[in-house]
Design a protein around this motif. Structure first.
Motif, short mmCIF file in Angstrom:
data_model
loop_
_atom_site.label_atom_id
_atom_site.label_comp_id
_atom_site.label_asym_id
_atom_site.label_seq_id
_atom_site.Cartn_x
_atom_site.Cartn_y
_atom_site.Cartn_z
N THR A 161 -4.16 -8.31 10.64
CA THR A 161 -4.57 -7.00 10.13
C THR A 161 -4.16 -5.86 11.07
OG1 THR A 161 -6.49 -8.05 9.13
CG2 THR A 161 -6.57 -5.65 9.35
N TYR A 221 -12.21 -3.02 -2.06
CA TYR A 221 -12.65 -3.00 -0.67
C TYR A 221 -14.17 -3.00 -0.53
CZ TYR A 221 -7.90 -2.39 1.12
OH TYR A 221 -6.59 -2.58 1.47
N LYS A 233 0.84 -1.19 0.00
CA LYS A 233 0.00 0.00 0.00
C LYS A 233 0.89 1.26 0.00
CE LYS A 233 -3.46 -2.49 2.75
NZ LYS A 233 -4.30 -2.43 3.98
N GLU A 291 -9.42 -10.66 -7.03
CA GLU A 291 -8.50 -9.52 -6.94
C GLU A 291 -7.46 -9.53 -8.05
OE1 GLU A 291 -9.10 -9.24 -2.09
OE2 GLU A 291 -7.14 -9.83 -2.88
N SER A 303 -4.56 -11.40 -0.36
CA SER A 303 -5.85 -12.07 -0.50
C SER A 303 -6.06 -13.06 0.64
CB SER A 303 -5.91 -12.84 -1.83
OG SER A 303 -5.60 -12.01 -2.91
N ASP A 304 -7.32 -13.14 1.13
CA ASP A 304 -7.58 -13.99 2.30
C ASP A 304 -8.20 -15.34 1.95
OD1 ASP A 304 -10.15 -13.24 1.66
OD2 ASP A 304 -10.53 -12.17 3.53
N HIS A 323 -1.33 -5.59 1.66
CA HIS A 323 -2.56 -6.37 1.53
C HIS A 323 -2.25 -7.74 0.96
CE1 HIS A 323 -6.53 -7.71 0.18
NE2 HIS A 323 -5.92 -8.03 -0.96
N ARG A 379 -0.65 -14.76 3.92
CA ARG A 379 -1.29 -14.12 5.07
C ARG A 379 -0.41 -14.24 6.32
NH1 ARG A 379 -5.75 -10.78 4.49
NH2 ARG A 379 -6.62 -11.56 6.44
#
Ligand code: RTP
Length: 157
Positions: free
Chosen positions: A100, A56, A16, A135, A126-127, A124, A94
């Motif tokens: 987060t 988002y 970011k 995404e 992807s979860d 960021h 992750r």
């Protein structure tokens, strides 16, 4: 540019603007690369409002949504958008990134080592397989994601 190719996953990772401003680009790439993952797409991009809002979209009702979209799209620094490929890269990504909220992120994770604020958590990832697929499609054209082999993949064969 789907989330998986022959059982090998792909995930969307984005540094970011705060991570770019703080000079964390090489550090982030290094952690994924040294882990063993393959960089199959990368670009610097200032996302449009539409792109950031769609990315988002599930957070639309949250109080921080507008500020988050404004920050991602401000252009004060670009986003470094990446696609990483390899076994379990979605879940492992992750873990490499950390929780987060930096308060919950373990030392040794990117957020745990380098961030102190949930609103400026640098990166960021992807979860899930579903969000990775969405995404990657959102941020990358198919021609911007590349199939290539590590030399050691050739050596094994
Ligand atoms: P990300 O999508 O960026 O990897 O983050 P995440 O899944 O770990 O967390 P999520 O709950 O989806 O939140 C997305 C991003 O919104 C920002 N946020 N700000 N100011 C706040 O209280 C707040 N809470 C969340 C963070 O940048 C978070 O990564």
């Amino acid at each position: 540019a789907a989330g998986t190719k022959g059982g090998i996953e792909r995930t969307f990772i984005a540094i970011k603007p705060d991570g770019v401003q703080r000079g964390l680009v090489a550090e982030v790439i290094n952690r994924f690369e040294r882990k063993g993952y393959k960089l199959v797409g990368i670009k610097a991009i200032v996302p449009s409002k539409e792109l950031a809002e769609e990315h988002y979209g599930d957070l639309k009702a949250r109080p921080f949504y507008k500020g988050l979209v404004n920050y991602m799209t401000s252009g004060r620094a670009p986003v470094i958008a990446m696609v990483w490929e390899g076994p379990d890269v979605i879940r492992q990504g992750r873990r490499i990134i950390g929780a987060t909220n930096p308060l919950d992120a373990e030392p040794g994770s990117i957020r745990g080592d380098y961030t102190i604020s949930v609103g400026r958590n640098a990166i960021h990832g992807s979860d899930s397989f579903e969000s990775a697929t969405i995404e990657i499609g959102l941020w990358f054209k198919p021609t911007e994601v590349f199939d290539w082999k590590f030399t050691h993949e050739e050596w094994i064969i």
